[in-house]
Design a protein around this motif. Structure first.
Motif, short mmCIF file in Angstrom:
data_model
loop_
_atom_site.label_atom_id
_atom_site.label_comp_id
_atom_site.label_asym_id
_atom_site.label_seq_id
_atom_site.Cartn_x
_atom_site.Cartn_y
_atom_site.Cartn_z
N VAL A 1 -7.29 3.37 -12.53
CA VAL A 1 -8.22 3.71 -11.51
C VAL A 1 -6.71 3.00 -10.09
O VAL A 1 -7.23 2.78 -9.19
CB VAL A 1 -9.07 2.82 -11.38
CG1 VAL A 1 -10.56 3.84 -12.50
CG2 VAL A 1 -9.23 0.72 -12.25
N TRP A 2 -5.88 2.67 -10.73
CA TRP A 2 -5.42 1.34 -9.74
C TRP A 2 -3.50 1.40 -10.63
O TRP A 2 -4.03 0.57 -11.54
CB TRP A 2 -5.75 0.15 -9.42
CG TRP A 2 -4.84 0.74 -8.07
CD1 TRP A 2 -5.42 0.34 -6.67
CD2 TRP A 2 -3.74 -0.84 -8.04
NE1 TRP A 2 -4.04 -0.47 -6.20
CE2 TRP A 2 -3.65 -0.84 -6.18
CE3 TRP A 2 -3.42 -1.20 -8.81
CZ2 TRP A 2 -2.36 -1.82 -6.22
CZ3 TRP A 2 -2.09 -2.58 -7.99
CH2 TRP A 2 -2.03 -2.32 -6.67
N SER A 3 -2.80 0.95 -9.87
CA SER A 3 -1.40 0.98 -10.43
C SER A 3 -0.23 0.11 -9.33
O SER A 3 -0.35 0.80 -8.02
CB SER A 3 -0.68 1.98 -11.64
OG SER A 3 -0.73 3.08 -11.11
N GLY A 4 0.49 -0.68 -9.62
CA GLY A 4 1.69 -0.80 -8.67
C GLY A 4 2.25 -1.84 -8.90
O GLY A 4 2.41 -2.48 -10.09
N SER A 5 3.15 -2.45 -7.97
CA SER A 5 4.09 -3.78 -8.24
C SER A 5 3.79 -4.75 -7.71
O SER A 5 3.51 -4.92 -7.07
CB SER A 5 5.63 -3.13 -8.00
OG SER A 5 6.40 -4.28 -7.95
N VAL A 6 3.91 -5.73 -8.81
CA VAL A 6 3.68 -7.51 -8.87
C VAL A 6 5.34 -8.42 -8.66
O VAL A 6 5.10 -8.51 -8.94
CB VAL A 6 2.79 -7.78 -9.32
CG1 VAL A 6 1.40 -7.48 -9.17
CG2 VAL A 6 2.98 -7.55 -10.81
N ARG A 7 6.30 -6.96 -8.65
CA ARG A 7 7.24 -7.83 -8.79
C ARG A 7 8.45 -8.84 -7.49
O ARG A 7 7.59 -8.88 -6.68
CB ARG A 7 8.70 -6.33 -8.32
CG ARG A 7 9.88 -6.92 -8.92
CD ARG A 7 11.49 -5.79 -8.40
NE ARG A 7 10.75 -4.68 -9.62
CZ ARG A 7 11.20 -5.11 -10.84
NH1 ARG A 7 11.99 -5.72 -11.77
NH2 ARG A 7 11.23 -3.15 -11.69
N GLY A 8 8.42 -10.27 -8.51
CA GLY A 8 8.92 -11.49 -7.16
C GLY A 8 7.60 -11.98 -6.85
O GLY A 8 7.89 -13.27 -6.07
N LEU A 9 6.70 -11.77 -6.60
CA LEU A 9 5.50 -12.29 -7.00
C LEU A 9 4.59 -13.07 -6.99
O LEU A 9 4.74 -13.31 -8.47
CB LEU A 9 3.93 -11.40 -6.23
CG LEU A 9 4.51 -10.13 -4.92
CD1 LEU A 9 2.87 -9.24 -5.49
CD2 LEU A 9 4.55 -10.41 -4.16
#
Length: 336
Positions: free
Chosen positions: A294-302
């Motif tokens: 239902v959702w995907s994304g990036s959390v790189r560096g957070l």
């Protein structure tokens, strides 16, 4: 013939001894806690507070008014499962569980605690293994009742324990328990296993569950929007045994990076927050209860991340993290 009869008698005696020993081993491996998951009760009462006719058999309150949650009461009741006036939670096992304040800032070290008499006193010098499942309570009807969670939930074994009545002094805090969680319990959906072993130094007869440490030794963390100086904790499936395999026990050393992850509030209405990432993860994928993305994304560096789920259908979701720290999955519930 005499030799044969002697042989038969010897085999019979050996068999009897084996059965007796097996029975003793089985008894030793048994759980010394009566009604360990709070399933047995005289009535199915709609009420809070461990009041008469509204508490599990063999259990009683020793400090103020802990609560008893039942699947048998009508939906919408103050102590219903999973949605009650104080928390949203399914039992770890069976249809019932108990709950109590582990921190309530009022300047008087307020606590709620429950106790039960063990089926047998502990043997001095014997090693015992003890465990229970706990949860960070939140998600009560109308609003989040508790915005904080705490550490120190544990099991204290005592020689005496008296049922608490109105106007009695609370159970004394000792800044000690034979088994307790030094870590703050932050999971608001799943159940966290608290376990440990100890050598009995007295013939203890009672188990007392709660936070036995004063405020100055108790650590709080924020888990939800709500009242930040109150922490409440459901408990379920209590176990005490002389057998190292008689109770579920945590094993190994968990990666400290995983301990810092916190998903809140849970259940959520609009914004879900994820803290403790420490830049160790790259991607996040969220699936619904049947596994559809239902959702995907990036959390790189957070280090901290949030997502607006206000328009999502009510239900359970799985959040999957990938990155240098490996894979991690966290469940959360969207409410309407």
């Amino acid at each position: 013939m005499m030799n044969g009869r002697r042989s038969d008698a010897g085999q019979t005696l050996a068999l009897i001894c084996a059965l007796v020993m097996a029975s003793l081993r089985s008894e030793a491996q048994g759980n010394l806690v009566p009604n360990p998951s709070f399933e047995d009760a005289d009535t199915c009462a709609v009420q809070m507070g461990y009041l008469p006719n509204g508490k599990p058999q063999h259990w009683f309150r020793v400090s103020d008014t802990p609560d008893y949650y039942r699947s048998c009461v009508p939906a919408g009741s103050v102590n219903a499962v999973p949605q009650s006036v104080l928390v949203y939670q399914f039992p770890f096992e069976g249809d019932s569980y108990s709950g109590m304040y582990t921190y309530f800032f009022d300047g008087f070290n307020f606590r709620e605690m429950i106790a039960a008499e063990l089926t047998d006193p502990l043997d001095v010098g014997e090693t015992y293994y003890a465990s229970m499942y706990v949860n960070a309570g939140t998600g009560g009807i109308g609003a989040a009742m508790f915005g904080a969670c705490s550490n120190n939930i544990g099991m204290l074994f005592t020689l005496e324990a008296e049922e608490w009545l109105e106007d009695m002094p609370p159970f004394g805090l000792r800044n000690y328990a034979q088994v307790f969680s030094q870590e703050v319990i932050t999971d608001t959906l799943g159940w966290t296993l608290v376990s440990g072993s100890f050598v009995a130094d007295s013939a203890y007869r009672y188990i007392v569950i709660g936070n036995h440490f004063t405020d100055e030794y108790t650590v709080l963390d924020t888990i939800a929007v709500g009242v930040y100086d109150r922490a409440y904790m459901p408990v379920d499936m209590i176990c005490v045994s002389t057998d190292p395999e008689g109770c579920p026990m945590t094993t190994g050393v968990r990666d400290q990076g995983l301990l810092s992850l916190s998903l809140y509030p849970n259940p959520v209405v609009d914004l879900v927050h994820l803290s403790g990432l420490q830049g160790s993860y790259r991607d996040v994928v969220i699936t619904d209860a049947v596994g559809r993305r239902v959702w995907s994304g990036s959390v790189r560096g957070l280090e901290r991340w949030m997502l607006d789920v206000a328009s999502w259908p009510a239900g359970q979701y799985m959040l999957l993290l990938n990155g240098e720290a490996g894979r991690r999955s966290l469940r959360f519930v969207v409410m309407r």
